[in-house]
Design an enzyme around this catalytic site. Structure first.
Site, PDB file in Angstrom:
ATOM      1  N   ARG A  67     113.314  -0.919  15.677  1.00 29.92           N
ATOM      2  CA  ARG A  67     114.095  -0.536  14.497  1.00 29.92           C
ATOM      3  C   ARG A  67     114.323  -1.722  13.568  1.00 29.92           C
ATOM      4  NH1 ARG A  67     115.943   0.681  10.410  1.00 29.92           N
ATOM      5  NH2 ARG A  67     117.513   2.256   9.893  1.00 29.92           N
ATOM      6  N   GLU A  68     114.526  -2.893  14.149  1.00 27.09           N
ATOM      7  CA  GLU A  68     114.778  -4.077  13.333  1.00 27.09           C
ATOM      8  C   GLU A  68     113.542  -4.540  12.579  1.00 27.09           C
ATOM      9  OE1 GLU A  68     117.487  -5.482  12.600  1.00 27.09           O
ATOM     10  OE2 GLU A  68     118.976  -5.121  14.154  1.00 27.09           O
TER      11      GLU A  68
END
Length: 337
Positions: A67-68
């Site tokens: 996600r990052e």
């Protein structure tokens, strides 16, 4: 994300185009790991091992990294606010959590080992805070919200803050954990070329199938050739990052054994080392052919009658039974690279 962890600022994160379609967010206690780049795997497992809280699992850390930054170490992934590296740390947050964990002489948020261990440390600390806070709810949700929006915001709202970005951040990570989980059946013991190849292949379980996709470096988009690569009448391969059966085998053995690209060529390159079905060992290549004798599929033997394979368009790399993976009559034989 480090900037929000200290200042409560919201930072634009890279979206995972597939993350909303997998998992439910209700599971995630397993300690197996799949579907992550090889260079991240040992550090994620180490970060998990160093944390005493069961809520911090390899799958959670992997989903958070995805996600990052999509596991990216490219400098272009630096956010407009200055968050850096695969775990997107702000410099001030890095000063708190960063260490030279890979012992290369430099503490850097761009180094995979340094970033992942720092991420694990921070998540472990936040999990401890969540447990002792008296705030009700899923501990993982609270810790993730603290990573993104800052623990102060979690305390202020007595739960996940009502920030759209933070709520999406938590939801996407928990819903995408499933594709990074692996069952205990995937634990690969032993050493040697075959075991190492199987270990590398098993780390890609959950990666989508993409006709013509994949390379020795990892998954890529594929292509459609008029017959293959289509799903529901549309070309799926051209926008799906993944492997097909032979690129998975090539990737798994590279660079120790530099297999050619196609299943047929891989059989030809290794046919001088045939293996009877009763003598199969982990990492052996198993092949299937059509009536003309042309090889159309390859997989890696995983032991106990199972294989790791990239099956077909619309499916993911999987662990499955050798006996039912393809039509039994098509089984052609096995080789040991």
């Amino acid at each position: 994300m480090g900037v929000a962890a200290l200042f409560g600022l919201l930072v634009l994160l890279i979206e995972d185009e597939n993350s909303d379609s997998t998992g439910t967010g209700s599971g995630g206690d397993g300690k197996g790991l799949a579907g992550v780049p090889a260079e991240f795997r040992p550090w994620i497992l180490k970060a998990d091992k160093e944390c005493k809280h069961a809520e911090v699992s390899p799958a959670l850390l992997a989903a958070q990294l995805n996600r990052e930054s999509h596991f990216s170490t490219k400098r272009s992934t630096e956010s407009p606010a200055g968050a850096k590296g695969p775990a997107q740390f702000m410099p001030s947050t890095w000063d708190t959590w960063g260490r030279d964990s890979d012992h290369n002489g430099t503490s850097s948020p761009w180094d995979v080992g340094d970033a992942v261990i720092a991420q694990g440390r921070m998540m472990c600390s936040l999990t401890g805070q969540a447990k002792s806070s008296g705030i009700t709810g899923d501990i993982r949700r609270l810790a993730l919200a603290g990573y993104n929006a800052g623990w102060g915001a979690v305390e202020k709202y007595k739960g996940v803050p009502p920030y759209t970005e933070t709520q999406d951040y938590v939801r996407v990570i928990l819903s995408s954990m499933k594709k990074f989980q692996a069952s205990p059946d995937l634990e690969v013991s032993g050493s040697g070329v075959g075991a190492d190849a199987l270990r590398k292949a098993s780390g890609r379980i959950g990666t989508p199938y993409s006709w013509g996709g994949g390379s020795p470096s990892g998954p890529t988009t594929g292509f459609c050739d008029g017959t293959n690569g289509y799903l529901n009448g549309k070309c799926s391969a051209s926008h799906t990052v993944g492997f097909d059966c032979s690129s998975l085998a090539q990737y798994s053995y590279w660079p120790k054994v530099k297999l050619p690209r196609t299943a047929d060529a891989q059989f030809g390159a290794t046919a001088d080392h045939p293996v009877a079905k009763k003598d199969l060992q982990p990492g052996d290549l198993v092949f299937w052919s059509n009536r003309s004798g042309s090889i159309y599929h390859v997989a890696l033997y995983a032991g106990h009658g199972k294989i790791v394979q990239a099956p077909r368009t619309g499916r993911d790399v999987e662990l499955t039974n050798l006996s039912t993976a393809m039509p039994a009559a098509d089984y052609h034989g096995a080789t040991r690279p």
